[in-house]
Scaffold this motif. Structure first.
Motif, PDB file in Angstrom:
ATOM      1  N   ASN A 284      22.364 -34.796   1.034  1.00 33.58           N
ATOM      2  CA  ASN A 284      22.243 -35.314  -0.333  1.00 33.58           C
ATOM      3  C   ASN A 284      21.170 -36.389  -0.442  1.00 33.58           C
ATOM      4  O   ASN A 284      21.081 -37.079  -1.464  1.00 33.58           O
ATOM      5  CB  ASN A 284      23.579 -35.921  -0.795  1.00 33.58           C
ATOM      6  CG  ASN A 284      24.647 -34.878  -1.011  1.00 33.58           C
ATOM      7  OD1 ASN A 284      24.379 -33.802  -1.553  1.00 33.58           O
ATOM      8  ND2 ASN A 284      25.874 -35.178  -0.597  1.00 33.58           N
ATOM      9  N   ALA A 285      20.362 -36.550   0.593  1.00 32.02           N
ATOM     10  CA  ALA A 285      19.430 -37.669   0.641  1.00 32.02           C
ATOM     11  C   ALA A 285      18.322 -37.589  -0.393  1.00 32.02           C
ATOM     12  O   ALA A 285      17.649 -38.592  -0.641  1.00 32.02           O
ATOM     13  CB  ALA A 285      18.824 -37.792   2.043  1.00 32.02           C
ATOM     14  N   ARG A 384      37.674 -24.198   7.478  1.00 31.03           N
ATOM     15  CA  ARG A 384      36.548 -24.916   8.074  1.00 31.03           C
ATOM     16  C   ARG A 384      36.342 -26.291   7.439  1.00 31.03           C
ATOM     17  O   ARG A 384      35.748 -27.194   8.044  1.00 31.03           O
ATOM     18  CB  ARG A 384      35.255 -24.100   7.959  1.00 31.03           C
ATOM     19  CG  ARG A 384      34.765 -23.855   6.558  1.00 31.03           C
ATOM     20  CD  ARG A 384      33.442 -23.089   6.521  1.00 31.03           C
ATOM     21  NE  ARG A 384      32.362 -23.876   7.065  1.00 31.03           N
ATOM     22  CZ  ARG A 384      31.590 -23.474   8.074  1.00 31.03           C
ATOM     23  NH1 ARG A 384      31.780 -22.306   8.634  1.00 31.03           N
ATOM     24  NH2 ARG A 384      30.632 -24.258   8.526  1.00 31.03           N
ATOM     25  N   ASP A 385      36.794 -26.469   6.198  1.00 31.84           N
ATOM     26  CA  ASP A 385      36.519 -27.701   5.458  1.00 31.84           C
ATOM     27  C   ASP A 385      37.397 -27.695   4.208  1.00 31.84           C
ATOM     28  O   ASP A 385      38.175 -26.761   3.975  1.00 31.84           O
ATOM     29  CB  ASP A 385      35.034 -27.744   5.079  1.00 31.84           C
ATOM     30  CG  ASP A 385      34.529 -29.107   4.589  1.00 31.84           C
ATOM     31  OD1 ASP A 385      35.352 -30.028   4.435  1.00 31.84           O
ATOM     32  OD2 ASP A 385      33.307 -29.231   4.353  1.00 31.84           O
ATOM     33  N   PHE A 386      37.265 -28.701   3.409  1.00 30.48           N
ATOM     34  CA  PHE A 386      37.873 -28.750   2.080  1.00 30.48           C
ATOM     35  C   PHE A 386      37.476 -27.481   1.331  1.00 30.48           C
ATOM     36  O   PHE A 386      36.324 -27.061   1.382  1.00 30.48           O
ATOM     37  CB  PHE A 386      37.335 -29.994   1.363  1.00 30.48           C
ATOM     38  CG  PHE A 386      37.987 -30.341   0.054  1.00 30.48           C
ATOM     39  CD1 PHE A 386      39.152 -31.081   0.014  1.00 30.48           C
ATOM     40  CD2 PHE A 386      37.409 -29.957  -1.144  1.00 30.48           C
ATOM     41  CE1 PHE A 386      39.735 -31.434  -1.196  1.00 30.48           C
ATOM     42  CE2 PHE A 386      37.977 -30.293  -2.357  1.00 30.48           C
ATOM     43  CZ  PHE A 386      39.162 -31.035  -2.384  1.00 30.48           C
ATOM     44  N   GLY A 387      38.422 -26.858   0.647  1.00 29.78           N
ATOM     45  CA  GLY A 387      38.142 -25.547   0.081  1.00 29.78           C
ATOM     46  C   GLY A 387      37.233 -25.530  -1.127  1.00 29.78           C
ATOM     47  O   GLY A 387      36.378 -24.649  -1.265  1.00 29.78           O
ATOM     48  N   TYR A 388      37.410 -26.487  -2.032  1.00 31.11           N
ATOM     49  CA  TYR A 388      36.662 -26.496  -3.285  1.00 31.11           C
ATOM     50  C   TYR A 388      35.311 -27.181  -3.128  1.00 31.11           C
ATOM     51  O   TYR A 388      35.147 -28.098  -2.326  1.00 31.11           O
ATOM     52  CB  TYR A 388      37.457 -27.219  -4.372  1.00 31.11           C
ATOM     53  CG  TYR A 388      38.871 -26.722  -4.543  1.00 31.11           C
ATOM     54  CD1 TYR A 388      39.137 -25.530  -5.219  1.00 31.11           C
ATOM     55  CD2 TYR A 388      39.947 -27.456  -4.031  1.00 31.11           C
ATOM     56  CE1 TYR A 388      40.439 -25.083  -5.369  1.00 31.11           C
ATOM     57  CE2 TYR A 388      41.254 -27.009  -4.190  1.00 31.11           C
ATOM     58  CZ  TYR A 388      41.494 -25.821  -4.851  1.00 31.11           C
ATOM     59  OH  TYR A 388      42.776 -25.373  -4.997  1.00 31.11           O
ATOM     60  N   ASN A 389      34.354 -26.777  -3.927  1.00 34.93           N
ATOM     61  CA  ASN A 389      33.048 -27.413  -3.901  1.00 34.93           C
ATOM     62  C   ASN A 389      33.057 -28.780  -4.565  1.00 34.93           C
ATOM     63  O   ASN A 389      32.303 -29.683  -4.173  1.00 34.93           O
ATOM     64  CB  ASN A 389      32.003 -26.526  -4.575  1.00 34.93           C
ATOM     65  CG  ASN A 389      31.836 -25.198  -3.878  1.00 34.93           C
ATOM     66  OD1 ASN A 389      32.363 -24.183  -4.332  1.00 34.93           O
ATOM     67  ND2 ASN A 389      31.140 -25.195  -2.754  1.00 34.93           N
ATOM     68  N   PHE A 390      33.886 -28.929  -5.578  1.00 33.41           N
ATOM     69  CA  PHE A 390      34.006 -30.203  -6.290  1.00 33.41           C
ATOM     70  C   PHE A 390      35.454 -30.402  -6.716  1.00 33.41           C
ATOM     71  O   PHE A 390      36.220 -29.442  -6.805  1.00 33.41           O
ATOM     72  CB  PHE A 390      33.119 -30.228  -7.558  1.00 33.41           C
ATOM     73  CG  PHE A 390      31.637 -30.136  -7.295  1.00 33.41           C
ATOM     74  CD1 PHE A 390      30.885 -31.284  -7.086  1.00 33.41           C
ATOM     75  CD2 PHE A 390      31.006 -28.910  -7.267  1.00 33.41           C
ATOM     76  CE1 PHE A 390      29.528 -31.202  -6.837  1.00 33.41           C
ATOM     77  CE2 PHE A 390      29.636 -28.812  -7.021  1.00 33.41           C
ATOM     78  CZ  PHE A 390      28.898 -29.966  -6.805  1.00 33.41           C
ATOM     79  N   ALA A 391      35.792 -31.661  -6.988  1.00 33.01           N
ATOM     80  CA  ALA A 391      37.091 -31.987  -7.563  1.00 33.01           C
ATOM     81  C   ALA A 391      36.889 -32.972  -8.701  1.00 33.01           C
ATOM     82  O   ALA A 391      35.906 -33.729  -8.729  1.00 33.01           O
ATOM     83  CB  ALA A 391      38.032 -32.578  -6.510  1.00 33.01           C
ATOM     84  N   GLY A 405      25.925 -30.411   0.645  1.00 28.62           N
ATOM     85  CA  GLY A 405      24.957 -30.832  -0.362  1.00 28.62           C
ATOM     86  C   GLY A 405      25.383 -30.452  -1.757  1.00 28.62           C
ATOM     87  O   GLY A 405      25.567 -29.272  -2.055  1.00 28.62           O
ATOM     88  N   VAL A 406      25.539 -31.420  -2.636  1.00 28.30           N
ATOM     89  CA  VAL A 406      26.053 -31.130  -3.982  1.00 28.30           C
ATOM     90  C   VAL A 406      25.091 -30.296  -4.816  1.00 28.30           C
ATOM     91  O   VAL A 406      25.508 -29.630  -5.763  1.00 28.30           O
ATOM     92  CB  VAL A 406      26.400 -32.433  -4.744  1.00 28.30           C
ATOM     93  CG1 VAL A 406      27.510 -33.196  -4.062  1.00 28.30           C
ATOM     94  CG2 VAL A 406      25.166 -33.323  -4.932  1.00 28.30           C
ATOM     95  N   ALA A 407      23.800 -30.332  -4.497  1.00 28.77           N
ATOM     96  CA  ALA A 407      22.824 -29.551  -5.265  1.00 28.77           C
ATOM     97  C   ALA A 407      22.536 -28.202  -4.620  1.00 28.77           C
ATOM     98  O   ALA A 407      21.709 -27.449  -5.124  1.00 28.77           O
ATOM     99  CB  ALA A 407      21.520 -30.343  -5.415  1.00 28.77           C
TER     100      ALA A 407
END
Length: 517
Positions: A284-285, A384-391, A405-407
């Motif tokens: 995200n840099a 592997r990780d948190f399931g959702y892309n966003f909360a 990366g959020v984008a």
């Protein structure tokens, strides 16, 4: 400067699948072959941390305190109730007992492909208290929130069946009962036995990050609910052997980040960051400094300039970038997740979910809820990780979900059969019979206006997706859906709850307006 920071840290994704209408800085890595092994154990692979030339600090005792924990307790046979029908399957559970502190509960079992046909109820005792809560129902139908059948994530052999997690707040006592569905004599249906290996998971989210990372939120006393008139407008056991996808089911191979070229310069990782945290932040840099707890909001003009999507003579359709609390901001333990990041090619649609964790949380507790769900997804469910892309929480705060990366087009595990080329947004809470707060619906609109805009998607439009296999659409079936859809549009499920589903028409309209359509 921000672009240089990515190069110097040396943990950005390898070039270069250019996203539709997106600048190179927002592109996903090139695809690997389907036969390539996705998870890498290389200490220098993206997601595991920066190259060895970058110095990372060892975790401090404080970091260990933040990590949280999971208690996994095997269930026991329950005494048969006096009204139990002869031949009915026996229930399982645990009698009232003390436990180490926890705040979220769920039940898991060995076979991820087995369903729990029955009811799960828990009651808890608040930490330091004497009284017990009433029995609370736990949502048993949760298999639809998962990686696609046959995918690399699904086929690790570590994935388990699981109920939805339930947030119960700080507790130190628990009782649980799991009852199978009764037989149906009229239809000559025998009772289905409970799945093998039932266990109660008690999750402690650990301590919150430092105060500066706590989200600024709207007043919590009584979050405004979305108007009822706003309705839809048209539309840790040893892993078992890996299982292949069922016959007739297929999965699209994920794209995984590969090792970058060695950096030409070296930069010391901030003291507060571990190698894993630095990797999760570096993707995200371009949007915020390394180690940032928040990605700041931008105006529409600033968003257009940053995304570099303005074509000559064309008006870009993208909403202003909203404020997003990063994984560091909500305190994610980056050592829990799979080291590499997984990507898909694009983001053509957004699926809206409710977390089904209940509404008994405050917005200040939302980071704890997220850390609990994250630990439940990874340590209890085997993802592997948190399931959702966003909360999104009830006050409208937006949180980064799955790392990568959020984008970027990060491959999630949120909508079974439709994780490819989509994103999943979970509104924290249960909205079957409770209206979602207006702030949460607005946040969904803002987030989708920006993220879908990066990939040229119209929030009010339609999109054709190919099913990877679900209980609603067989693998390979092409399905025309709304660009902003509810989970139930891709899977026969109650999610995202009837009340939240009714608000998606409003979200589509608002999101499109924010894009300038």
């Amino acid at each position: 400067m921000r672009a240089l920071l990515v190069t110097s840290v040396g943990v950005t994704c390898a070039a270069a699948l250019t996203l539709p209408l997106a600048a190179p800085a927002l592109s996903a890595p090139a695809s690997l072959s389907a036969s390539a092994r996705p998870p890498s154990v290389s200490p220098e692979s993206p997601g595991s941390g920066p190259p060895s030339s970058v110095r990372a600090e060892a975790p401090s005792p404080r970091a260990a305190e933040l990590a949280g924990s999971t208690q996994s307790l095997p269930l026991e046979p329950l005494a048969a109730p006096s009204d139990r029908v002869a031949g009915a399957a026996a229930g399982q559970g645990l009698a009232q007992r003390d436990a180490r502190p926890f705040s979220l509960v769920g039940v898991v079992w060995d076979d991820a492909d087995a369903e729990l046909h029955g009811t799960v109820q828990v009651r808890t005792r608040p930490t330091g208290g004497e009284g017990w809560s009433d029995w609370q129902d736990v949502e048993t139908h949760n298999a639809e929130h998962a990686a696609d059948l046959g995918s690399a994530e699904r086929s690790t052999g570590a994935v388990r069946g699981a109920t939805a997690p339930l947030w119960v707040g700080a507790s130190d006592g628990v009782e649980v009962r799991v009852r199978p569905e009764a037989a149906d004599p009229q239809h000559r249906a025998a009772a289905v036995p409970l799945p093998e290996g039932l266990r109660l998971e008690l999750v402690d989210p650990g301590e919150d990050p430092v105060a500066e990372a706590t989200p600024e939120s709207a007043p919590e006393s009584a979050p405004e609910t979305a108007p009822e008139s706003a309705t839809e407008t048209g539309s840790e056991p040893a892993p078992e052997p890996a299982r292949a996808a069922p016959v007739g089911r297929s999965a699209t191979p994920a794209t995984f980040a590969i090792n970058p070229a060695p950096p030409t310069t070296t930069t010391a990782v901030p003291e507060a960051l571990t190698a894993e945290s630095a990797a999760a932040s570096a993707v995200n840099a371009d949007l915020a400094p390394l180690g940032a707890s928040v990605i700041p909001e931008l105006t529409k003009a600033e968003t257009e300039e940053e995304a570099a999507i303005v074509a000559a003579g064309a008006k870009p359709y993208i909403g202003p970038r909203p404020k997003i609390i990063t994984r560091k901001g909500w305190g994610a333990d980056e050592k829990l997740r799979e080291r590499n990041f997984a990507y898909t090619k694009s983001v053509k649609a957004a699926f809206v979910h409710h977390s089904a964790t209940g509404n008994n949380y405050t917005c200040k507790q939302a980071p704890s809820v997220l850390r609990s769900i994250y630990r439940y997804h990874v340590k209890s469910s085997g993802w592997r990780d948190f399931g959702y892309n966003f909360a999104v929480d009830k006050c409208g705060n937006i949180y980064e979900g799955r790392a990568g990366g959020v984008a970027k087009a990060v491959l999630g595990a949120h909508t079974l059969g439709f994780n490819t080329n989509t994103m999943g947004v979970a509104v924290l809470g249960t909205y079957s019979s409770t209206n979602p707060p207006a702030a949460a619906v607005t946040a969904v609109s803002k987030l989708t206006a920006w993220k879908l805009g990066l990939f040229g998607a119209n929030p009010k439009g339609k999109v054709t997706l190919t099913s990877g296999g679900s209980n609603k659409y067989k693998a390979g079936v092409k399905v025309k859906m709304n660009v902003i859809s509810g989970h139930r549009d891709g899977f026969a499920t109650e999610c995202p709850g009837a009340r939240l589903y009714k608000k998606l028409g409003t979200a589509r309209t608002s999101s499109a307006k924010l894009q300038g359509r």
